[in-house]
Design a protein around this motif. Structure first.
Motif, short mmCIF file in Angstrom:
data_model
loop_
_atom_site.label_atom_id
_atom_site.label_comp_id
_atom_site.label_asym_id
_atom_site.label_seq_id
_atom_site.Cartn_x
_atom_site.Cartn_y
_atom_site.Cartn_z
N LEU A 175 -10.73 10.80 1.74
CA LEU A 175 -10.44 10.36 0.38
C LEU A 175 -10.65 11.51 -0.61
O LEU A 175 -9.81 11.76 -1.48
CB LEU A 175 -11.32 9.18 0.00
CG LEU A 175 -11.25 8.75 -1.48
CD1 LEU A 175 -9.86 8.24 -1.83
CD2 LEU A 175 -12.30 7.69 -1.78
N GLY A 176 -11.78 12.22 -0.48
CA GLY A 176 -12.04 13.34 -1.37
C GLY A 176 -10.96 14.40 -1.32
O GLY A 176 -10.55 14.95 -2.35
N GLN A 177 -10.47 14.69 -0.13
CA GLN A 177 -9.40 15.68 0.02
C GLN A 177 -8.12 15.19 -0.65
O GLN A 177 -7.42 15.95 -1.31
CB GLN A 177 -9.15 15.97 1.50
CG GLN A 177 -8.10 17.05 1.75
CD GLN A 177 -8.47 18.36 1.08
OE1 GLN A 177 -9.54 18.92 1.34
NE2 GLN A 177 -7.62 18.85 0.19
N ALA B 275 0.84 -1.20 0.00
CA ALA B 275 0.00 0.00 0.00
C ALA B 275 0.87 1.24 0.00
O ALA B 275 0.54 2.24 -0.61
CB ALA B 275 -0.91 -0.02 1.23
N GLU B 276 2.01 1.16 0.71
CA GLU B 276 2.88 2.33 0.76
C GLU B 276 3.42 2.66 -0.62
O GLU B 276 3.52 3.82 -1.01
CB GLU B 276 4.05 2.09 1.73
CG GLU B 276 3.64 2.11 3.20
CD GLU B 276 2.98 0.79 3.62
OE1 GLU B 276 2.40 0.75 4.71
OE2 GLU B 276 3.04 -0.18 2.86
N GLN B 277 3.81 1.63 -1.40
CA GLN B 277 4.27 1.87 -2.75
C GLN B 277 3.18 2.48 -3.60
O GLN B 277 3.41 3.42 -4.35
CB GLN B 277 4.73 0.55 -3.38
CG GLN B 277 6.07 0.05 -2.84
CD GLN B 277 6.42 -1.30 -3.41
OE1 GLN B 277 5.58 -2.18 -3.50
NE2 GLN B 277 7.66 -1.46 -3.79
N GLY B 278 1.96 1.96 -3.47
CA GLY B 278 0.84 2.49 -4.25
C GLY B 278 0.60 3.94 -3.93
O GLY B 278 0.34 4.75 -4.80
N GLU B 279 0.69 4.30 -2.62
CA GLU B 279 0.45 5.68 -2.22
C GLU B 279 1.50 6.59 -2.81
O GLU B 279 1.22 7.68 -3.30
CB GLU B 279 0.46 5.76 -0.69
CG GLU B 279 0.16 7.15 -0.18
CD GLU B 279 0.17 7.21 1.34
OE1 GLU B 279 -0.46 8.13 1.89
OE2 GLU B 279 0.81 6.36 1.95
N GLN C 201 -13.31 5.57 3.71
CA GLN C 201 -13.00 6.84 3.05
C GLN C 201 -12.52 7.91 4.03
O GLN C 201 -11.90 8.90 3.62
CB GLN C 201 -14.25 7.38 2.34
CG GLN C 201 -14.71 6.56 1.16
CD GLN C 201 -15.86 7.23 0.45
OE1 GLN C 201 -15.67 8.16 -0.34
NE2 GLN C 201 -17.07 6.79 0.73
N ARG C 202 -12.79 7.71 5.32
CA ARG C 202 -12.43 8.69 6.34
C ARG C 202 -11.30 8.22 7.25
O ARG C 202 -10.88 8.96 8.13
CB ARG C 202 -13.66 9.03 7.19
CG ARG C 202 -14.76 9.72 6.42
CD ARG C 202 -16.04 9.84 7.23
NE ARG C 202 -17.02 10.69 6.55
CZ ARG C 202 -17.81 10.29 5.57
NH1 ARG C 202 -17.74 9.03 5.15
NH2 ARG C 202 -18.67 11.12 5.01
N ASP C 203 -10.82 7.00 7.03
CA ASP C 203 -9.84 6.39 7.92
C ASP C 203 -8.46 6.36 7.26
O ASP C 203 -8.27 5.66 6.26
CB ASP C 203 -10.28 4.96 8.26
CG ASP C 203 -9.42 4.31 9.32
OD1 ASP C 203 -8.19 4.49 9.29
OD2 ASP C 203 -9.98 3.59 10.18
N PRO C 204 -7.48 7.09 7.78
CA PRO C 204 -6.14 7.13 7.16
C PRO C 204 -5.51 5.75 7.01
O PRO C 204 -4.85 5.48 6.00
CB PRO C 204 -5.33 8.01 8.12
CG PRO C 204 -6.33 8.83 8.85
CD PRO C 204 -7.56 7.97 8.97
N LYS C 205 -5.72 4.86 7.98
CA LYS C 205 -5.11 3.53 7.90
C LYS C 205 -5.72 2.72 6.77
O LYS C 205 -5.02 2.08 5.99
CB LYS C 205 -5.28 2.79 9.24
CG LYS C 205 -4.45 3.37 10.36
CD LYS C 205 -4.61 2.55 11.64
CE LYS C 205 -3.76 3.13 12.77
NZ LYS C 205 -3.96 2.37 14.03
N HIS C 206 -7.04 2.76 6.67
CA HIS C 206 -7.70 2.05 5.57
C HIS C 206 -7.30 2.65 4.22
O HIS C 206 -7.05 1.90 3.25
CB HIS C 206 -9.24 2.14 5.73
CG HIS C 206 -9.80 1.16 6.72
ND1 HIS C 206 -9.41 -0.15 6.79
CD2 HIS C 206 -10.74 1.32 7.68
CE1 HIS C 206 -10.08 -0.77 7.75
NE2 HIS C 206 -10.90 0.11 8.30
N LEU C 207 -7.22 3.96 4.13
CA LEU C 207 -6.83 4.59 2.86
C LEU C 207 -5.43 4.16 2.46
O LEU C 207 -5.16 3.91 1.28
CB LEU C 207 -6.89 6.11 3.01
CG LEU C 207 -8.29 6.73 3.02
CD1 LEU C 207 -8.21 8.21 3.34
CD2 LEU C 207 -9.00 6.50 1.71
N ARG C 208 -4.52 4.06 3.44
CA ARG C 208 -3.17 3.61 3.15
C ARG C 208 -3.16 2.18 2.60
O ARG C 208 -2.48 1.87 1.63
CB ARG C 208 -2.31 3.69 4.42
CG ARG C 208 -1.04 4.49 4.21
CD ARG C 208 -0.13 4.62 5.40
NE ARG C 208 -0.62 4.13 6.67
CZ ARG C 208 -1.11 4.90 7.63
NH1 ARG C 208 -1.25 6.21 7.43
NH2 ARG C 208 -1.47 4.39 8.78
#
Length: 326
Positions: free
Chosen positions: A100-102, A5-9, A315-322
Motif C-alpha cells: 500500500l505504501g509503495q 474495485a477495478e474502477q476505483g483503482e 496492506q501487503r496483499d494485492p488482491k485485498h488492495l484491489r
C-alpha cells in the motif's frame, strides 16, 4: 450503489487533469482566466490536507494527526472571479514498508508529472530533515511544473522558528518561484498564497462550474468521513490498518432518512476488538462522529450501520488492495 474495485483503482491512478481540460468547452477569450492544477507535497502530516481545505473553503479532504491519512488523489476546487485553482491533495511521501505504501508513493509521482504547480510543504515547527531534502531534490524530475515552497503551521511556531525555516527551505533549491509562510488554521497569508498560485497558472477556460468545490463522489466522501472518525484516538500501527468500504447508500421513500451500510476493515482480530470497544462503545462513538458530518453532506438524517471486518495483512496483499480500491 458502489463502483467496482477495478474502477476505483483506475480512478485513483489518474486524477483526471487531461479529462477535465477536454471537458471544458470553447469559451470566448474574454471569459478565459488563470486556471490550472496545483498539488502540495511533503512528508506525512505536514498540513497538506488542512491547507487544501482552507483554500477551498470547505472540508473536502479528511485530516488527522496520524501520518499518511490521505490515501487518494483528492481534488478540491477554489473558485475566484480572477481564476480557478484545482488542488490535488495527495498522500505524504514516505519510505514504504508495505505494498500500500509503495502504491501511495506511485500515486504521488503520477500526480507530480501532470500538474502545473508543485507546492512543497514544510512545517515551521520542525527543522528541515533528510526526508525534506530528498523530496525537494526529487522535484527536479518534474521540469514542466513550477515550484513553490510553503512553510506551514506558522501559528504554532515562534517568529524565530518561522525565519529559520524560511532560510532552510530557500536553500533546498535555487528554482523556487516563491517561498511563503502560511497558517491554514488562522488563514494567515492564504489569500497571498492563492494570488501567487493563480499568477503561475496558464490562462484558459474554467474546468469546473463555479459552484463545484470537489469532484469526489458522495460515496467516497462518506467512506473518508467514517475512516476519519475511526482514526480518532487510535495509535501505534492501527491507523495504517484501517480502511472503509461502502456497501449501500439508499434514501428512504419519505426522503427524510438515508440508510448507509459500511464496513470498517482492519488487519487483525485484536484490532477489530479495539475498534468495537467495550460492549460496542467505541464503534458507537465512531458512528456518532461520522453521522454529524454525513448528514449535512446528504441533506437528510442518517441511519449508519457499521460492521468491522478483518482482512489479514491487507496492506501487503494485492488482491485485498484491489478490492479496497488501491
Amino acid at each position: 450503489m458502489t463502483e467496482s474495485a477495478e474502477q476505483g483503482e483506475h480512478e485513483q491512478a489518474d486524477f483526471g487533469r487531461d479529462e477535465a481540460r477536454e471537458r471544458a468547452e470553447y469559451v470566448p477569450m474574454e471569459w478565459e482566466v488563470a486556471c490550472g492544477f496545483v498539488t502540495f507535497v511533503g512528508r506525512p502530516n505536514v498540513g497538506k490536507s488542512t491547507l487544501t481545505n482552507a483554500l477551498v473553503g470547505e472540508k473536502v479532504a479528511i485530516t488527522s494527526d496520524k501520518p499518511q491519512t490521505t490515501r487518494r488523489a483528492i481534488r478540491g476546487i477554489l473558485n475566484r472571479p480572477d481564476g480557478q485553482l484545482i488542488i490535488v491533495d495527495t498522500p505524504g511521501i514516505h519510505k514504504p514498508r508495505t505494498l500500500l505504501g509503495q502504491r501511495l508513493n506511485d500515486l504521488v509521482e503520477s500526480v507530480l508529472g501532470d500538474v502545473d504547480v508543485i507546492g512543497f510543504c514544510v512545517p515551521a515547527t520542525e527543522k528541515v530533515g533528510p526526508g525534506d531534502r530528498r523530496i525537494a531534490e526529487s522535484l527536479g524530475g518534474y521540469g514542466r511544473a513550477k515550484k513553490v515552497a510553503i512553510v506551514t503551521k506558522t501559528d504554532a511556531a515562534s517568529r524565530e522558528q518561522v525565519a529559520e525555516r524560511l532560510l532552510e527551505v530557500d536553500q533546498l533549491r535555487d528554482d523556487w518561484d516563491m517561498v511563503i509562510p502560511i497558517s491554514a488554521l488562522t488563514d494567515d497569508q492564504l489569500d497571498v498564497l492563492a494570488d501567487e498560485l493563480l499568477s503561475l497558472m496558464p490562462v484558459g477556460p474554467r474546468l469546473y462550474a463555479d459552484d463545484i468545490t470537489t469532484d469526489e463522489s458522495d460515496e467516497d466522501r462518506i467512506a473518508e468521513i467514517i475512516r476519519e472518525a475511526a482514526l480518532e484516538g487510535v495509535r501505534d500501527e492501527l491507523p495504517h490498518s484501517i480502511a472503509v468500504t461502502i456497501e449501500d447508500i439508499s434514501e428512504r421513500d419519505t426522503g427524510s432518512m438515508t440508510d448507509i451500510h459500511a464496513n470498517i476493515v482492519v488487519e487483525r482480530d485484536s484490532q477489530k476488538a479495539i475498534i468495537i470497544g467495550h460492549r460496542g462503545s467505541r464503534l458507537r462513538d465512531v458512528g456518532m462522529r461520522a453521522r454529524a458530518q454525513i448528514e449535512p453532506l446528504v441533506g437528510t438524517k442518517v441511519f449508519l450501520a457499521l460492521h468491522v471486518k478483518v482482512a489479514k495483512e491487507w496492506q501487503r496483499d494485492p488482491k485485498h488492495l484491489r478490492r479496497l480500491g488501491f
